[in-house]
Scaffold this motif. Structure first.
Motif, PDB file in Angstrom:
ATOM      1  N   GLY A 191       1.137  12.187 -18.946  1.00 60.85           N
ATOM      2  CA  GLY A 191       1.055  12.391 -19.410  1.00 60.85           C
ATOM      3  C   GLY A 191      -0.179  14.108 -18.576  1.00 60.85           C
ATOM      4  N   ARG A 192      -1.244  13.026 -17.826  1.00 59.43           N
ATOM      5  CA  ARG A 192      -2.522  14.095 -17.494  1.00 59.43           C
ATOM      6  C   ARG A 192      -2.408  14.726 -17.316  1.00 59.43           C
ATOM      7  NH1 ARG A 192      -3.681  14.254 -13.103  1.00 59.43           N
ATOM      8  NH2 ARG A 192      -4.224  11.822 -12.736  1.00 59.43           N
ATOM      9  N   GLN A 193      -3.161  15.508 -17.163  1.00 56.61           N
ATOM     10  CA  GLN A 193      -3.069  17.046 -16.071  1.00 56.61           C
ATOM     11  C   GLN A 193      -4.401  17.910 -16.059  1.00 56.61           C
ATOM     12  OE1 GLN A 193      -0.079  19.427 -18.302  1.00 56.61           O
ATOM     13  NE2 GLN A 193       1.935  18.306 -17.326  1.00 56.61           N
ATOM     14  N   TYR A 194      -4.509  18.188 -15.090  1.00 57.79           N
ATOM     15  CA  TYR A 194      -5.937  19.134 -14.526  1.00 57.79           C
ATOM     16  C   TYR A 194      -5.587  20.092 -13.396  1.00 57.79           C
ATOM     17  CZ  TYR A 194      -6.143  15.895 -10.547  1.00 57.79           C
ATOM     18  OH  TYR A 194      -5.977  15.452  -9.184  1.00 57.79           O
ATOM     19  N   SER A 195      -5.819  20.931 -14.002  1.00 53.98           N
ATOM     20  CA  SER A 195      -6.384  22.380 -12.790  1.00 53.98           C
ATOM     21  C   SER A 195      -7.722  23.136 -12.533  1.00 53.98           C
ATOM     22  CB  SER A 195      -5.169  23.304 -13.129  1.00 53.98           C
ATOM     23  OG  SER A 195      -5.039  24.554 -11.959  1.00 53.98           O
ATOM     24  N   ALA A 196      -7.927  23.408 -11.523  1.00 54.52           N
ATOM     25  CA  ALA A 196      -8.934  24.381 -11.650  1.00 54.52           C
ATOM     26  C   ALA A 196      -8.710  26.020 -10.297  1.00 54.52           C
ATOM     27  CB  ALA A 196      -9.824  23.657 -10.593  1.00 54.52           C
ATOM     28  N   ARG A 197      -9.132  26.368 -10.572  1.00 54.87           N
ATOM     29  CA  ARG A 197      -9.348  28.285  -9.839  1.00 54.87           C
ATOM     30  C   ARG A 197     -10.491  28.131  -9.196  1.00 54.87           C
ATOM     31  NH1 ARG A 197      -6.933  33.245 -12.511  1.00 54.87           N
ATOM     32  NH2 ARG A 197      -6.477  34.820 -11.221  1.00 54.87           N
ATOM     33  N   LEU A 198     -10.397  29.004  -8.117  1.00 53.08           N
ATOM     34  CA  LEU A 198     -11.602  30.034  -7.890  1.00 53.08           C
ATOM     35  C   LEU A 198     -11.089  31.181  -7.143  1.00 53.08           C
ATOM     36  CD1 LEU A 198     -14.631  29.999  -7.285  1.00 53.08           C
ATOM     37  CD2 LEU A 198     -14.153  29.391  -4.834  1.00 53.08           C
ATOM     38  N   LYS A 199     -10.997  32.495  -7.747  1.00 52.44           N
ATOM     39  CA  LYS A 199     -11.116  33.916  -7.629  1.00 52.44           C
ATOM     40  C   LYS A 199     -12.187  35.024  -6.938  1.00 52.44           C
ATOM     41  CE  LYS A 199     -10.209  36.655 -10.551  1.00 52.44           C
ATOM     42  NZ  LYS A 199      -9.489  37.106 -11.788  1.00 52.44           N
ATOM     43  N   TYR A 200     -11.982  35.398  -6.075  1.00 52.04           N
ATOM     44  CA  TYR A 200     -13.061  36.099  -5.961  1.00 52.04           C
ATOM     45  C   TYR A 200     -12.733  37.176  -5.500  1.00 52.04           C
ATOM     46  CZ  TYR A 200     -16.243  38.570  -2.481  1.00 52.04           C
ATOM     47  OH  TYR A 200     -18.253  39.188  -1.589  1.00 52.04           O
ATOM     48  N   GLU A 201     -13.991  38.589  -5.621  1.00 55.30           N
ATOM     49  CA  GLU A 201     -12.996  39.490  -5.279  1.00 55.30           C
ATOM     50  C   GLU A 201     -14.105  41.199  -5.682  1.00 55.30           C
ATOM     51  OE1 GLU A 201     -11.062  40.687  -9.505  1.00 55.30           O
ATOM     52  OE2 GLU A 201      -9.805  39.913  -8.950  1.00 55.30           O
ATOM     53  N   ILE A 202     -13.816  41.341  -4.336  1.00 60.86           N
ATOM     54  CA  ILE A 202     -15.011  42.759  -4.021  1.00 60.86           C
ATOM     55  C   ILE A 202     -14.772  43.890  -4.064  1.00 60.86           C
ATOM     56  CG2 ILE A 202     -15.110  41.878  -2.140  1.00 60.86           C
ATOM     57  CD1 ILE A 202     -17.972  42.508  -2.156  1.00 60.86           C
TER      58      ILE A 202
END
Length: 354
Positions: A191-202
């Motif tokens: 049941g282990r879950q992982y997630s990552a995100r990178l967002k760039y706004e200009i």
């Protein structure tokens, strides 16, 4: 002396009341929600049956109610929380969640200039990235949301046992990570879950990328709607807003070991015709990397008329064409899957936010 003692007690009571009022003024709890009901028409049902007309909940967004709150702890630090339950406008029951009462969100955390930490049931960074790059605002009808839930159900959408960190925005960049613990004694992987995100706004430009990985099992496997479907997900998308026009495009990969390897290419436009009228359109092509004979094309268009800031009338039309074993549907509620060949549908309804 007796008179002095009475005055001292009175002053103490008054002072304590002022402190209580000050503490109360630094805290806030907000009740909010969405009520969305529509009439759905589909040219045929998933089993290849005849056309159907039905009332559904969530033509554009899942109905829900919740509470969110903050407490100012001083020095720029705040305690925050959210409790959110999905509901059905059709029968008043629990819906649009993992099947539990507060199945959409149930978390508590801290936030400051150093970032935000949350613990409890919450959206994964992967899902938040998909929401941000969908041209139809992840409508429950005729959008990428239908493809997501059709592939992995509520996995990654409502994550139990999750701990996340979101950084502050630095030079337009913001990152977030999440780890959900399976909770099974002696088996960390279950049941282990992982997630990552990178967002760039200009300016008007947004670039958003994220990943997700999850295993079966763990204590979250007992949720009425599955939240631990084993899959890996990858996405990258971009959006640009120019005046009243917004264009978005994305690529998403849903990979289940020993099963499908769906690759979804999507994009579309949203245009504010007037402050009270908005139109949008999108298209998504899905192909199974394990067998390209399995593929589909989903298109959706919508129009929204805002009677007020809170109340909206809407109409939407969608078309899907499935080949091979692909079963992409039209709507999260009422038509999640469709048969091989072509299926069309439409929904009209009303949405109220409070």
């Amino acid at each position: 002396m007796k008179n002095l003692g009475s005055r001292t007690i009175a002053l103490a009571i008054a002072a304590s009341g002022m402190v209580a009022s000050s503490a109360y003024a630094q805290s806030a709890v907000t009740l909010y929600g969405i009520l969305d009901a529509g009439l759905l028409y589909t040219s045929r049902t998933a089993g290849g049956g005849a056309h159907q007309v039905s009332m559904i909940d969530g033509g554009t967004a899942g109905s829900r109610f919740g509470m969110r709150g903050t407490e100012d702890l001083g020095g720029g630090l705040k305690a925050i929380f959210a409790l959110e339950s999905g509901i059905s406008m059709a029968n008043g029951g629990i819906a649009n969640s993992n099947g539990n009462f507060f199945g959409r969100q149930a978390w508590v955390g801290l936030t400051s200039d150093l970032g935000t930490v949350q613990a409890g049931v919450q959206y994964s960074p992967f899902v938040l990235s998909l929401i941000n790059t969908d041209p139809r605002n992840v409508s429950y009808f005729g959008s990428a949301a239908v493809i997501y839930v059709g592939n992995v159900l509520d996995t990654g959408l409502f994550n139990p046992n999750a701990i996340s960190y979101t950084s502050p925005v630095i030079a337009g960049l913001q990152g977030s990570v999440m780890l959900a613990l399976g909770g099974e004694p002696g088996n960390f992987q279950a049941g282990r879950q992982y997630s990552a995100r990178l967002k760039y706004e200009i300016g008007g430009l947004t670039v958003d990328t994220a990943l997700y990985s999850g295993n079966v099992g763990g204590t979250a496997a007992s949720t009425p709607v599955p939240t631990t479907v084993a899959f890996t997900g990858r996405t990258i998308g971009a959006g640009y807003t120019y005046g009243r026009l917004t264009a978005k495009a994305s690529f998403v990969n849903y990979k289940l070991a020993g099963s499908f390897d769906n690759r979804v290419y999507g994009g579309g436009l949203s245009f504010a015709v007037t402050p009270a009228l908005n139109v949008d359109a999108g298209a998504w092509y899905t192909s199974d990397g394990n067998d390209t004979a399995n593929h589909s094309i989903l298109t959706g268009v919508g129009i929204e008329y805002f009677l007020s800031k809170r109340t909206t009338l809407y109409g939407q039309f969608a078309f899907v064409n499935n080949h091979g074993k692909m079963n992409t549907g039209l709507s999260l509620n009422g038509a999640l899957y469709a048969s091989e060949g072509s299926t069309s549908g439409a929904v009209v309804g009303i949405r109220h936010a409070f």
